[in-house]
Design a protein around this motif. Sequence first.
Motif, PDB file in Angstrom:
ATOM      1  N   SER A 192      -5.276  -0.961  15.046  1.00 41.80           N
ATOM      2  CA  SER A 192      -4.297  -1.614  14.183  1.00 41.80           C
ATOM      3  C   SER A 192      -4.967  -2.596  13.236  1.00 41.80           C
ATOM      4  CB  SER A 192      -3.267  -2.368  15.031  1.00 41.80           C
ATOM      5  OG  SER A 192      -2.183  -1.552  15.314  1.00 41.80           O
ATOM      6  N   VAL A 193      -5.908  -3.396  13.772  1.00 43.86           N
ATOM      7  CA  VAL A 193      -6.583  -4.384  12.926  1.00 43.86           C
ATOM      8  C   VAL A 193      -7.379  -3.677  11.833  1.00 43.86           C
ATOM      9  CG1 VAL A 193      -8.386  -6.133  12.861  1.00 43.86           C
ATOM     10  CG2 VAL A 193      -6.670  -6.198  14.660  1.00 43.86           C
ATOM     11  N   GLN A 194      -8.072  -2.601  12.210  1.00 37.98           N
ATOM     12  CA  GLN A 194      -8.860  -1.859  11.217  1.00 37.98           C
ATOM     13  C   GLN A 194      -7.968  -1.313  10.104  1.00 37.98           C
ATOM     14  OE1 GLN A 194     -10.774   1.034  13.663  1.00 37.98           O
ATOM     15  NE2 GLN A 194     -12.705  -0.095  13.751  1.00 37.98           N
ATOM     16  N   LEU A 195      -6.893  -0.635  10.517  1.00 37.58           N
ATOM     17  CA  LEU A 195      -6.010  -0.026   9.524  1.00 37.58           C
ATOM     18  C   LEU A 195      -5.386  -1.098   8.628  1.00 37.58           C
ATOM     19  CD1 LEU A 195      -4.660   2.644   8.584  1.00 37.58           C
ATOM     20  CD2 LEU A 195      -2.771   2.081  10.094  1.00 37.58           C
ATOM     21  N   SER A 196      -4.916  -2.199   9.257  1.00 36.04           N
ATOM     22  CA  SER A 196      -4.257  -3.243   8.470  1.00 36.04           C
ATOM     23  C   SER A 196      -5.240  -3.899   7.515  1.00 36.04           C
ATOM     24  CB  SER A 196      -3.659  -4.306   9.387  1.00 36.04           C
ATOM     25  OG  SER A 196      -2.993  -3.726  10.450  1.00 36.04           O
ATOM     26  N   ALA A 197      -6.437  -4.210   7.994  1.00 37.99           N
ATOM     27  CA  ALA A 197      -7.409  -4.888   7.137  1.00 37.99           C
ATOM     28  C   ALA A 197      -7.802  -3.992   5.973  1.00 37.99           C
ATOM     29  CB  ALA A 197      -8.639  -5.275   7.949  1.00 37.99           C
ATOM     30  N   LEU A 198      -8.070  -2.725   6.287  1.00 38.79           N
ATOM     31  CA  LEU A 198      -8.487  -1.806   5.224  1.00 38.79           C
ATOM     32  C   LEU A 198      -7.394  -1.636   4.169  1.00 38.79           C
ATOM     33  CD1 LEU A 198     -10.725   0.301   4.378  1.00 38.79           C
ATOM     34  CD2 LEU A 198      -9.215   2.014   5.385  1.00 38.79           C
ATOM     35  N   THR A 199      -6.173  -1.362   4.636  1.00 33.69           N
ATOM     36  CA  THR A 199      -5.094  -1.137   3.672  1.00 33.69           C
ATOM     37  C   THR A 199      -4.759  -2.423   2.923  1.00 33.69           C
ATOM     38  OG1 THR A 199      -3.497  -1.447   5.442  1.00 33.69           O
ATOM     39  CG2 THR A 199      -4.018   0.806   4.840  1.00 33.69           C
ATOM     40  N   ALA A 200      -4.872  -3.580   3.598  1.00 30.19           N
ATOM     41  CA  ALA A 200      -4.565  -4.840   2.915  1.00 30.19           C
ATOM     42  C   ALA A 200      -5.594  -5.114   1.814  1.00 30.19           C
ATOM     43  CB  ALA A 200      -4.525  -5.987   3.912  1.00 30.19           C
ATOM     44  N   VAL A 201      -6.873  -4.823   2.084  1.00 30.74           N
ATOM     45  CA  VAL A 201      -7.905  -5.045   1.064  1.00 30.74           C
ATOM     46  C   VAL A 201      -7.674  -4.116  -0.132  1.00 30.74           C
ATOM     47  CG1 VAL A 201     -10.344  -4.720   0.544  1.00 30.74           C
ATOM     48  CG2 VAL A 201      -9.673  -5.946   2.612  1.00 30.74           C
ATOM     49  N   ILE A 202      -7.526  -2.818   0.176  1.00 28.53           N
ATOM     50  CA  ILE A 202      -7.340  -1.868  -0.928  1.00 28.53           C
ATOM     51  C   ILE A 202      -6.049  -2.169  -1.678  1.00 28.53           C
ATOM     52  CG2 ILE A 202      -7.117   0.570  -1.554  1.00 28.53           C
ATOM     53  CD1 ILE A 202      -8.700   1.260   0.912  1.00 28.53           C
ATOM     54  N   GLY A 203      -4.990  -2.442  -0.932  1.00 24.72           N
ATOM     55  CA  GLY A 203      -3.697  -2.729  -1.546  1.00 24.72           C
ATOM     56  C   GLY A 203      -3.756  -3.971  -2.421  1.00 24.72           C
ATOM     57  N   SER A 204      -4.476  -4.998  -1.956  1.00 26.08           N
ATOM     58  CA  SER A 204      -4.580  -6.231  -2.741  1.00 26.08           C
ATOM     59  C   SER A 204      -5.303  -5.958  -4.050  1.00 26.08           C
ATOM     60  CB  SER A 204      -5.350  -7.304  -1.963  1.00 26.08           C
ATOM     61  OG  SER A 204      -4.688  -7.618  -0.769  1.00 26.08           O
ATOM     62  N   VAL A 205      -6.445  -5.294  -3.960  1.00 26.78           N
ATOM     63  CA  VAL A 205      -7.232  -5.039  -5.168  1.00 26.78           C
ATOM     64  C   VAL A 205      -6.435  -4.190  -6.147  1.00 26.78           C
ATOM     65  CG1 VAL A 205      -9.289  -3.899  -6.056  1.00 26.78           C
ATOM     66  CG2 VAL A 205      -9.432  -5.288  -3.981  1.00 26.78           C
ATOM     67  N   ALA A 206      -5.878  -3.095  -5.649  1.00 25.32           N
ATOM     68  CA  ALA A 206      -5.119  -2.203  -6.528  1.00 25.32           C
ATOM     69  C   ALA A 206      -3.913  -2.926  -7.108  1.00 25.32           C
ATOM     70  CB  ALA A 206      -4.674  -0.961  -5.752  1.00 25.32           C
TER      71      ALA A 206
END
Lengths: 298, 381
Positions: free
Chosen positions: A83-97
């Motif tokens: 969960s932490v991996q998925l959330s961190a990854l998507t949050a980073v990509i989502g923030s940048v995009a």
Amino acid sequence: MPVPSPSPTGPAGGTRRRRRGPRTWLATLPLLVFTGLCFGLPVAALLYGAVTGTDPATGATRMTGEHLQRSLQGPYLGSLVGSVQLSALTAVIGSVAGVLIAQAVVTSRRTWLRSAALTASGVLANFGGVPLAFAFIATAGISGVVTRLADLESLGWNLYSFTGLAVVYLYFLTPLMVLVIIPALDGLRPQWREAAQNTGATGWQFWRLVGLPVLAPSLLGGFVLLFGSAFAAHATAAALVGGSVPLVTLKIADALSGNVLVGQENVALALSLDMIVIAGLVMAVYLPLQRRSARWLR
Amino acid sequence: MFRPSRLGATALLGAAALTTLTACGAAPDGAAAGAAVKANASTSAAEIGGMKALVAAAEKEGKLNVIALPVDWANYGELIKAFEAKYKIKVDSENPDAASADEIAAVKARKGQKRAPDVLDLGIAFARSGAAEGLFAPYKVEAFDKIPAGQKDTEARWYNDYGGYVSIGCDAKRIKTCPQTFADLLKPEYKGKVALNGNPTKSGSAFGGVYAAALANKGSFADIQPGIDFFAKLKKSGNFIPVESTPATVEKGETPISIDWDYLNAGYADQFRGKGVDWKVSVPGDGVYAQFYSQAINKQAPNPAAARLWMEFLYSAEGQNLWLKGYARPVLLPAMTADGSADKGSVAKLPKVQGTPSFPSSAELDKAKAALAENWDKALS
């Protein structure tokens, strides 16, 4: 209730402040009661359930660390990490995009683009759960329309995987970031940029030394929001990947309302407690950073 | 924090006063209360004074709270309608898609409340653990003795109601040759086509699928690992898709091969016949696994007589035949086949199975579940 008004020829500041104290406290009472009832009680119940166990035969309740220990082992630990991996990854990509899209919208002179982007973001940010999962199944699933038209399968595309889930999450996380970051981007005054240019700064220098530091609190706030949304999401993942991508919300659901495993309720509570701790840790990183960069804003 | 507690105390006082008042008001109508107490403690219809007295007491209550009974599952929709039509009792169906764990939670959380579920349809493990916790009222329906010995609690706190076999459903319009066995599923032609009905650590039918796969691969009731390994292999070859098969995914063709209970798969065949889905059902010969659900009465049922009447209805020839009509195999089917009361048309439509089912013991089941909970994630990710 009549409230004694402070006399205009009142005593020194110290006394006045003391007299104002109780009234301020009264004003927050509804909030405190609300918080206590809606957040405090569930957390207390959660904590109690996570550290106690009931013997099915005798019905006696005792303190135990067994559930917490189990929640940090084997597949349960794996689901927390997942969960932490998925959330961190998507949050980073989502923030940048999200920031890039928002910046494009803000700097564009076309107002229709702005209103269209904002409306679309508002709708998409709230598009989640099973409808979203099924929309993706119908378009990008194995027999999905897009999958077949674009022959995605030969490119190694698989919706029912960690990557597939990340793409689905980005579908609602990116618009969410657009929504929260546009007001902050609007707050970047053109004069600052002009001032920077007048003093010979390049675009990159402006962003590195002025833009990003000023935006940092909002960016961090957006990231934390995205992380939280992804971390707590359940229905989309449940419909899409079942148990094949380990996620803590899925594990909690399995333990709490399943047809297979008996007597796992307390482990579910312990897992929820772990989730609160992780969310707390993320906030703990965010708050001091936010305070540090907040001084850039008035 | 004084206010809320004072408020609470006032509310409590008020509630207490109300209860007293209502009790006073209800006092003259003692007959119903007497019958209810009697129904609550009775362990058979005879104890209440025969079926007639039970019907009268149940109709006096006029209501039955059920939980977790989906209308499209094993023909429960028709069962409920038939019960309502036959007796003057309204069935209040709560949360049809709930799981066994939710049912037990509802019983515990609403002890003594009017909204508590009266009867429960549980996975076998929950029936056993619930009985051990003393949540169920012992009651012997008239047909109790005809229920096979392995499928009932000796104290009649629960007994199996209906069940089915793990089967392979297959969309013959999309799949050239439908798989007949678990071994078939590994063939490369089924790449990206095989699904389970959910996550086996949560869904009973998906768990059954893994158990059956274990039996098909030299496993046993005590050893489910070969089943987990089988699905790991399926996943590795790309045949297995983790999407949860539902009527929607079946109709859409996203889960063209779905491992599920035979009664659900057979139901899909009916449901989608006119919609371009030719759903074929086969019970794989290499991994035969049957599982039954169990029926129990809440010990603190708010409508104890109606609860008992519902049980009598379910275990009557009429109730059993209605399950049969939904492709589920009712527990009294062997007895009813012998005495000729089983509906022959429905029996003929059941997916074909060789031999008689056997069931894992409690200890074996616990062991299998523990192994599954521990190893499923690892095998699939």
